[in-house]
Each structure stands twice: as structure tokens, then as C-alpha cells.
Design a protein around this motif. Sequence first.
Motif, mmCIF file in Angstrom:
data_model
loop_
_atom_site.group_PDB
_atom_site.id
_atom_site.type_symbol
_atom_site.label_atom_id
_atom_site.label_comp_id
_atom_site.label_asym_id
_atom_site.label_seq_id
_atom_site.Cartn_x
_atom_site.Cartn_y
_atom_site.Cartn_z
ATOM 1 N N UNK A 4 -71.454 -47.317 56.224
ATOM 2 C CA UNK A 4 -71.253 -48.508 57.036
ATOM 3 C C UNK A 4 -72.078 -49.704 56.573
ATOM 4 N N UNK A 5 -72.698 -49.626 55.387
ATOM 5 C CA UNK A 5 -73.516 -50.743 54.923
ATOM 6 C C UNK A 5 -72.714 -52.015 54.773
ATOM 7 N N UNK A 6 -71.587 -51.964 54.082
ATOM 8 C CA UNK A 6 -70.766 -53.153 53.910
ATOM 9 C C UNK A 6 -70.067 -53.524 55.205
ATOM 10 N N UNK A 7 -69.666 -52.510 55.967
ATOM 11 C CA UNK A 7 -68.944 -52.783 57.201
ATOM 12 C C UNK A 7 -69.825 -53.507 58.212
ATOM 13 N N UNK A 8 -71.126 -53.227 58.239
ATOM 14 C CA UNK A 8 -72.018 -53.826 59.228
ATOM 15 C C UNK A 8 -72.071 -55.349 59.122
ATOM 16 N N UNK A 9 -71.895 -55.881 57.926
ATOM 17 C CA UNK A 9 -71.961 -57.331 57.785
ATOM 18 C C UNK A 9 -70.840 -58.035 58.530
ATOM 19 N N UNK A 10 -69.760 -57.302 58.835
ATOM 20 C CA UNK A 10 -68.648 -57.889 59.588
ATOM 21 C C UNK A 10 -69.079 -58.324 60.973
ATOM 22 N N UNK A 11 -70.154 -57.739 61.472
ATOM 23 C CA UNK A 11 -70.628 -58.079 62.808
ATOM 24 C C UNK A 11 -71.909 -58.883 62.832
ATOM 25 N N UNK A 12 -72.448 -59.242 61.646
ATOM 26 C CA UNK A 12 -73.757 -59.904 61.624
ATOM 27 C C UNK A 12 -73.806 -61.219 60.839
ATOM 28 N N UNK A 13 -73.111 -61.306 59.718
ATOM 29 C CA UNK A 13 -73.239 -62.496 58.871
ATOM 30 C C UNK A 13 -72.521 -63.702 59.480
ATOM 31 N N UNK A 14 -72.958 -64.932 59.145
ATOM 32 C CA UNK A 14 -72.289 -66.137 59.649
ATOM 33 C C UNK A 14 -70.792 -66.132 59.322
ATOM 34 N N UNK A 15 -69.979 -66.576 60.278
ATOM 35 C CA UNK A 15 -68.529 -66.384 60.206
ATOM 36 C C UNK A 15 -67.890 -67.045 58.992
ATOM 37 N N UNK A 16 -68.056 -68.348 58.839
ATOM 38 C CA UNK A 16 -67.329 -69.063 57.780
ATOM 39 C C UNK A 16 -67.737 -68.581 56.387
ATOM 40 N N UNK A 303 -60.386 -57.651 58.859
ATOM 41 C CA UNK A 303 -61.519 -56.752 59.100
ATOM 42 C C UNK A 303 -62.578 -57.354 60.029
ATOM 43 N N UNK A 304 -62.810 -58.677 59.941
ATOM 44 C CA UNK A 304 -63.806 -59.309 60.809
ATOM 45 C C UNK A 304 -63.360 -59.234 62.270
ATOM 46 N N UNK A 305 -62.093 -59.598 62.515
ATOM 47 C CA UNK A 305 -61.566 -59.536 63.875
ATOM 48 C C UNK A 305 -61.567 -58.091 64.378
ATOM 49 N N UNK A 306 -61.069 -57.163 63.555
ATOM 50 C CA UNK A 306 -60.979 -55.769 63.968
ATOM 51 C C UNK A 306 -62.339 -55.165 64.274
ATOM 52 N N UNK A 307 -63.331 -55.428 63.420
ATOM 53 C CA UNK A 307 -64.668 -54.873 63.611
ATOM 54 C C UNK A 307 -65.291 -55.406 64.902
ATOM 55 N N UNK A 308 -65.206 -56.716 65.115
ATOM 56 C CA UNK A 308 -65.844 -57.310 66.284
ATOM 57 C C UNK A 308 -65.078 -57.041 67.574
ATOM 58 N N UNK A 309 -63.789 -56.775 67.443
ATOM 59 C CA UNK A 309 -63.026 -56.304 68.597
ATOM 60 C C UNK A 309 -63.504 -54.902 68.990
ATOM 61 N N UNK A 310 -63.649 -54.028 67.987
ATOM 62 C CA UNK A 310 -64.152 -52.682 68.252
ATOM 63 C C UNK A 310 -65.584 -52.694 68.761
ATOM 64 N N UNK A 311 -66.339 -53.754 68.393
ATOM 65 C CA UNK A 311 -67.754 -53.862 68.766
ATOM 66 C C UNK A 311 -67.961 -54.750 69.998
ATOM 67 N N UNK A 312 -66.851 -55.190 70.643
ATOM 68 C CA UNK A 312 -66.901 -56.012 71.867
ATOM 69 C C UNK A 312 -67.675 -57.312 71.685
#
Length: 469
Positions: A4-16, A303-312
Motif C-alpha cells: 500500500x505504499x504507492x496507494x497511500x499517496x492517493x489519500x495524502x498528497x496535494x490533489x492537483x 484511483x484518487x476518487x475511488x481511494x478517498x471514497x473507500x476512505x470516507x
Amino acid sequence: MALNKKADRLGTEPIIPLLIKLSAPAVIGMLIQSLYNIIDSIYIGHLSKEALSAISLAFPIQLLLIAISVGTGVGTTSLISRLLGRQEHNRANSVAEHVTFLSVIYGIVVAIIGYFFTEDLIRIFTHDQVLIDLTTQYTRIILMGALALFVPIIGNNILRGEGNTFVPMVTMLIGAILNIILDPLLIFGIGFFPELGIEGAAYATIFARLTSGIFVWIILFSDKNQITLKLKQITFDPQIIIDVYKVGLPAMALQISASTMIAGVNKIVGSYSETAIAVFGIYFRLQSFVFLPIVGLTQGYMPIIGYNYGNNNSERMKKTIKSGAIISCIFTTVGFIIFQFFTKELILLFNKDPQLLEVGTTALKRITLAFPIMGPAIIFSTTFQAIGKGIPSLIHSTFRQILLLFPTMYLLSYLYGLDALWFAIPIAELIAAVIVTIWLVIVLHEVFKKMNEPTVTDKVGKVDKAKAK
């Protein structure tokens, strides 16, 4: 865990910056792919106007193959990203293993159909024997090499589900560049290569796809990749297939509706002349240079939308949707300007036939009138897919490309003729864009409301604090 190292950035890094970082490789790859589509058609157009019409007739069948692979791939990307958002790493691996087997099965089935039934399929679209012969020569090769299409597309979507968009970009670059190089060699017989005409274009496509497919699967099976494929240990789970196609089937149907749309438009404009078929084929090749980059943008967006949807995380979802809509609008507005002011120059790239130039200039100017609003509409439709709600995307596409377009085009054709029927496309796009925007606003209002509701734990905590006071 490493997974999940790469996946975690989907919920943490600045959006643009994250959206640009994830989508830029796919956008570049799609631009190269678009360039290939155009150059391929230019070479074939220089064979003859009939050859250009033939690949236009073959395109709906090719889109059916793309529908299967993209539908499976989109479902895979959406499911893997949501599973990683919920930290379900082993199940994400299992999803990748299941779709790997599916890609092989699809390729074998389509190859058998192509070997026995290609000419029968072509006769559905035209009764012109010259076009039937040319289109059959090209399409049979494409169908028999379908595995070379399924393998790289589905493999790329496995990687995108975990936030890896660089390798898919390289995969597309390998295929597109190799195709561009091989096309003239095999079509015109340059050097020691045989002169194969329209069949040469098909062989070049299959060889390029096969090469890119081998590359992506080498990456997938390497120990450097986050998703671990252990095909010998796979245990079939029908629920995984169901979950993939909850999003994948609507996405597949989106492509099928596009195929149906092209076939239907070819049928309507073909009643006027084969030139009109060639014109619509030129438009569809050229518009890919505008819209395939939007598809590339969605590869980073989903992936950004999906990850943050799953992460509320509703705030990150809102920022991502806004950013995606703005960037896509810029793309399509630039495309609109190019089509409106450089129409003749675009058509002359393919063929200098006077009738083609006359019909094409009018058609391209009118078809592209709705371009600026089409980019955001694609993003809004993709948002439904990213949160696991594929049905709205399906309804949007079917309504836009079939239920609205065909009656409008037929009516304009009947009342005013060929020049007027091209207006049907922007009319359908405008109405559908308004509908999908309103629908998404309603759905997201409910989604965000649920996300922001206090959980049972929150409520208990508040009660405990109140008692303590």
C-alpha cells in the motif's frame, strides 16, 4: 505492508500535483496513441478513399473488442483502488489474478469468431462488394489477434488500480511508436518488407500490441510490482467477477454504445455516399487527439476518487472532481478551436479528393460545436464509475449516443439533408451533459451526507464526554 505504499499517496498528497503526476503518463501515452490513430489513417487514406472508408466500417467492430477490454479494465481499476483504500491487499491481488485469466479467454473466443465470421459481420454494414472485401481483409487480422489487445489493456488497468500510471504510459508508447514505424513499411512495401496494403496496417497493429503486452506482463510478474500475481494458487471466486463487472459492465456498455453509434451513423451517412463514411471516419480519428487525453486524465482521476471514497474523505473527492472538470474543459476547448479554424488543413492530411474536402469541412465544423462541455461530462461520468456506481455512466452514454443521437440525426437528415444531420451530434452531447451534471450533483449530495454523519463510535464518545462534564 509494501503493497500500500504507492496507494497511500492517493489519500495524502496535494490533489492537483497528484492528479497531474498520476494522469500525465497516461495523457502522454494517449496522445501518442491518438497520433498513431491519425497517422495510421493518413497512410491508409493515401492508398485510396475506398480504403479509408473500409477502416471506418471496421472501426465499430474494433470498438467492440475495446469495449470488452476497457470494461473489464475499468472495473478492475475501480475495485483494486477501493480494496486498497480499505486495506484489503490480498483480495486486490486476487482481483488481478482473475482478470488475467479472463483476458486470455476473451482473446481465444474472439479469434475463433474472426476466423469464421468476419465477412458476415461486414455485410451487416454495407452491400458494396469493394468495401466488403477491403474491410474483411483488415478486420479478420484484427479479430484473430484480439489477445494482443486484451492483454496490455487489462494489464495496464491492474497497475492503475494501485496508482501506477508510469508503466501503462510506457506500454502505450511502445505500442504506438512501433505501430507508426511498421505502418508504412508493411502498407507500401518499403525496403525488404512485403507490400500488403490495408492488411499491412492490421499486421502492424497486432505486432505492436503484442510487443507492448509482453512488456506490461513482464512488469506484472516481476517482484518489483506491488500487486502479486500467483496464478498457480488462484482459487476461483465468482464474487470477484461480479464486483469487477458491477462497474465493468456499464463501462463496457459505454464502449458498445459508442460502437453502435458509429455503426448507425455510418449507415445513415452511407445512404448519401461512401465519401460521407470516410468523412466520419476522419472525424473519429481526429477527435481521438482531443478525447483520448481526457481518458488518460481519468486513469489518474479514478484511483484518487475511488481511494478517498473507500476512505470516507469527502473533501479530497470534491477537490479532485473540480480539478478534473477544469483540466478536461481546457483540453476540449483547445480541440474546439483547432477544429473550427484549421478544418481544411486537417482533412487534407488524409486525402486531397475535392468531394471529401467539401463534405468534410462542413461536417467537422458542425460536429465539434459541443466540444467545450464534453470534457467535464466525461469526468462526471467517470466519477460514477470510480465510486462503484456504473449504471448512471451507462445510462448517460446510451442516452447520448443512441437514444438522442439517432432520432435527431434521422430527422435532420430527412428534413434538411446531409449538411444538417451533423448538428445532431452536438445537440445530443449538450443535452446529455446537462443531465449527467444534475444527476451527479444529486448522488454526491447523498454520498457526502453519509460520509459526514457521525459514526456510532463518535456518538458514544460524545455521550461519554457529556457524562464526564
